[in-house]
Design a protein around this motif. Structure first.
Motif, mmCIF file in Angstrom:
data_model
loop_
_atom_site.group_PDB
_atom_site.id
_atom_site.type_symbol
_atom_site.label_atom_id
_atom_site.label_comp_id
_atom_site.label_asym_id
_atom_site.label_seq_id
_atom_site.Cartn_x
_atom_site.Cartn_y
_atom_site.Cartn_z
ATOM 1 N N MET A 17 -8.784 -7.752 -10.295
ATOM 2 C CA MET A 17 -7.890 -7.748 -9.160
ATOM 3 C C MET A 17 -6.564 -7.113 -9.569
ATOM 4 S SD MET A 17 -5.519 -10.392 -7.216
ATOM 5 C CE MET A 17 -5.515 -11.415 -8.592
ATOM 6 N N ARG A 18 -6.003 -6.376 -8.663
ATOM 7 C CA ARG A 18 -4.699 -5.744 -8.887
ATOM 8 C C ARG A 18 -3.724 -6.247 -7.827
ATOM 9 N NH1 ARG A 18 -3.712 0.812 -8.822
ATOM 10 N NH2 ARG A 18 -1.447 0.733 -8.677
ATOM 11 N N ARG A 19 -2.548 -6.663 -8.248
ATOM 12 C CA ARG A 19 -1.499 -7.104 -7.325
ATOM 13 C C ARG A 19 -0.576 -5.934 -7.037
ATOM 14 N NH1 ARG A 19 -2.607 -11.339 -10.748
ATOM 15 N NH2 ARG A 19 -2.845 -13.358 -9.748
ATOM 16 N N VAL A 20 -0.231 -5.765 -5.773
ATOM 17 C CA VAL A 20 0.642 -4.666 -5.370
ATOM 18 C C VAL A 20 1.810 -5.246 -4.573
ATOM 19 C CG1 VAL A 20 0.805 -2.527 -4.052
ATOM 20 C CG2 VAL A 20 -1.300 -3.049 -5.300
ATOM 21 N N ALA A 21 3.023 -4.926 -4.999
ATOM 22 C CA ALA A 21 4.243 -5.348 -4.300
ATOM 23 C C ALA A 21 5.055 -4.094 -3.995
ATOM 24 C CB ALA A 21 5.042 -6.308 -5.158
ATOM 25 N N GLN A 22 5.591 -4.038 -2.787
ATOM 26 C CA GLN A 22 6.328 -2.857 -2.343
ATOM 27 C C GLN A 22 7.511 -3.274 -1.489
ATOM 28 O OE1 GLN A 22 2.905 -1.369 -0.185
ATOM 29 N NE2 GLN A 22 2.733 0.328 -1.611
ATOM 30 N N VAL A 23 8.457 -2.345 -1.307
ATOM 31 C CA VAL A 23 9.626 -2.606 -0.478
ATOM 32 C C VAL A 23 9.920 -1.382 0.384
ATOM 33 C CG1 VAL A 23 11.311 -1.826 -2.208
ATOM 34 C CG2 VAL A 23 11.981 -3.523 -0.504
ATOM 35 N N PHE A 41 9.483 -6.722 2.196
ATOM 36 C CA PHE A 41 8.747 -6.820 0.950
ATOM 37 C C PHE A 41 7.289 -7.089 1.301
ATOM 38 C CE2 PHE A 41 6.812 -9.994 -1.883
ATOM 39 C CZ PHE A 41 6.737 -9.272 -3.059
ATOM 40 N N SER A 42 6.382 -6.281 0.789
ATOM 41 C CA SER A 42 4.966 -6.538 1.030
ATOM 42 C C SER A 42 4.262 -6.862 -0.276
ATOM 43 C CB SER A 42 4.290 -5.330 1.705
ATOM 44 O OG SER A 42 4.066 -4.292 0.778
ATOM 45 N N TYR A 43 3.227 -7.656 -0.146
ATOM 46 C CA TYR A 43 2.399 -8.042 -1.282
ATOM 47 C C TYR A 43 0.954 -8.079 -0.821
ATOM 48 C CZ TYR A 43 -0.003 -10.928 -4.687
ATOM 49 O OH TYR A 43 -0.893 -11.384 -5.616
ATOM 50 N N PHE A 44 0.065 -7.513 -1.635
ATOM 51 C CA PHE A 44 -1.359 -7.679 -1.380
ATOM 52 C C PHE A 44 -2.121 -7.655 -2.696
ATOM 53 C CE2 PHE A 44 -0.781 -3.056 -0.780
ATOM 54 C CZ PHE A 44 -1.796 -2.514 -1.581
ATOM 55 N N GLU A 45 -3.338 -8.157 -2.622
ATOM 56 C CA GLU A 45 -4.226 -8.156 -3.772
ATOM 57 C C GLU A 45 -5.358 -7.180 -3.491
ATOM 58 O OE1 GLU A 45 -5.212 -12.277 -4.048
ATOM 59 O OE2 GLU A 45 -3.227 -12.799 -4.831
ATOM 60 N N ASN A 79 -5.029 -11.164 0.977
ATOM 61 C CA ASN A 79 -3.745 -11.869 0.815
ATOM 62 C C ASN A 79 -2.558 -10.943 1.060
ATOM 63 O OD1 ASN A 79 -4.977 -14.336 0.210
ATOM 64 N ND2 ASN A 79 -5.247 -13.726 -1.904
ATOM 65 N N TYR A 80 -2.643 -10.157 2.109
ATOM 66 C CA TYR A 80 -1.586 -9.205 2.445
ATOM 67 C C TYR A 80 -0.517 -9.934 3.252
ATOM 68 C CZ TYR A 80 0.435 -4.775 4.150
ATOM 69 O OH TYR A 80 1.269 -3.726 4.431
ATOM 70 N N SER A 81 0.719 -9.820 2.810
ATOM 71 C CA SER A 81 1.824 -10.437 3.543
ATOM 72 C C SER A 81 3.041 -9.527 3.485
ATOM 73 C CB SER A 81 2.168 -11.818 2.967
ATOM 74 O OG SER A 81 2.568 -11.706 1.619
ATOM 75 N N ILE A 82 3.893 -9.663 4.485
ATOM 76 C CA ILE A 82 5.160 -8.930 4.553
ATOM 77 C C ILE A 82 6.257 -9.961 4.778
ATOM 78 C CG2 ILE A 82 6.523 -7.185 5.770
ATOM 79 C CD1 ILE A 82 3.880 -5.856 6.591
ATOM 80 N N HIS A 83 7.326 -9.843 4.003
ATOM 81 C CA HIS A 83 8.455 -10.774 4.074
ATOM 82 C C HIS A 83 9.726 -9.974 4.332
ATOM 83 C CE1 HIS A 83 5.799 -13.775 2.194
ATOM 84 N NE2 HIS A 83 5.323 -12.724 1.579
ATOM 85 N N LEU A 84 10.727 -10.629 4.869
ATOM 86 C CA LEU A 84 11.978 -9.978 5.234
ATOM 87 C C LEU A 84 13.161 -10.651 4.562
ATOM 88 C CD1 LEU A 84 13.559 -8.005 7.161
ATOM 89 C CD2 LEU A 84 13.574 -9.905 8.801
#
Length: 107
Positions: A1-7, A51-55, A40-45
């Motif tokens: 699994m790879r975790r990806v975080a972006q802004v 900020f987004s995060y997904f696996e 597990n894709y989510s977007i936060h403010l």
């Protein structure tokens, strides 16, 4: 699994619209994400930053991201969401969502 975080930056005048759009993401868009091994894709403010995060559970992230980009339902979705966003000042040439460096992980 790879975790990806972006802004990315949300345009302040489009914040309410962006929130409203995400209250009901179209099922074909979600189905394409799932078919591309994204979970597990989510977007936060925070302020004007999203900020987004997904696996990622696949073997070829670039190919799966290309499949998402080629998907007609996703293209229509992006026509609605893209005008709400703009790259952060730290973005590299041609980047939309900018990858974040992971500095800590507790598993």
């Amino acid at each position: 699994m790879r975790r990806v975080a972006q802004v990315i930056r949300v345009r302040p005048e489009k914040l309410d619209e962006y929130r409203e759009l995400h209250r009901e993401v179209p099922e074909p868009v979600l189905a394409r994400l799932r078919a591309s091994h994204i979970a597990n894709y989510s977007i936060h403010l925070l302020g004007d930053r999203l900020f987004s995060y997904f696996e990622y559970h696949g073997d070829d992230l670039d190919a799966d991201l290309a499949a998402i980009a080629a998907d007609p339902a996703t293209q229509e979705w992006w026509k609605l969401t893209d005008p709400c966003q703009e790259p952060v000042p730290e973005a590299g040439e041609g980047e939309w969502w900018t990858p974040l460096e992971r500095v800590f992980l507790m598993e």
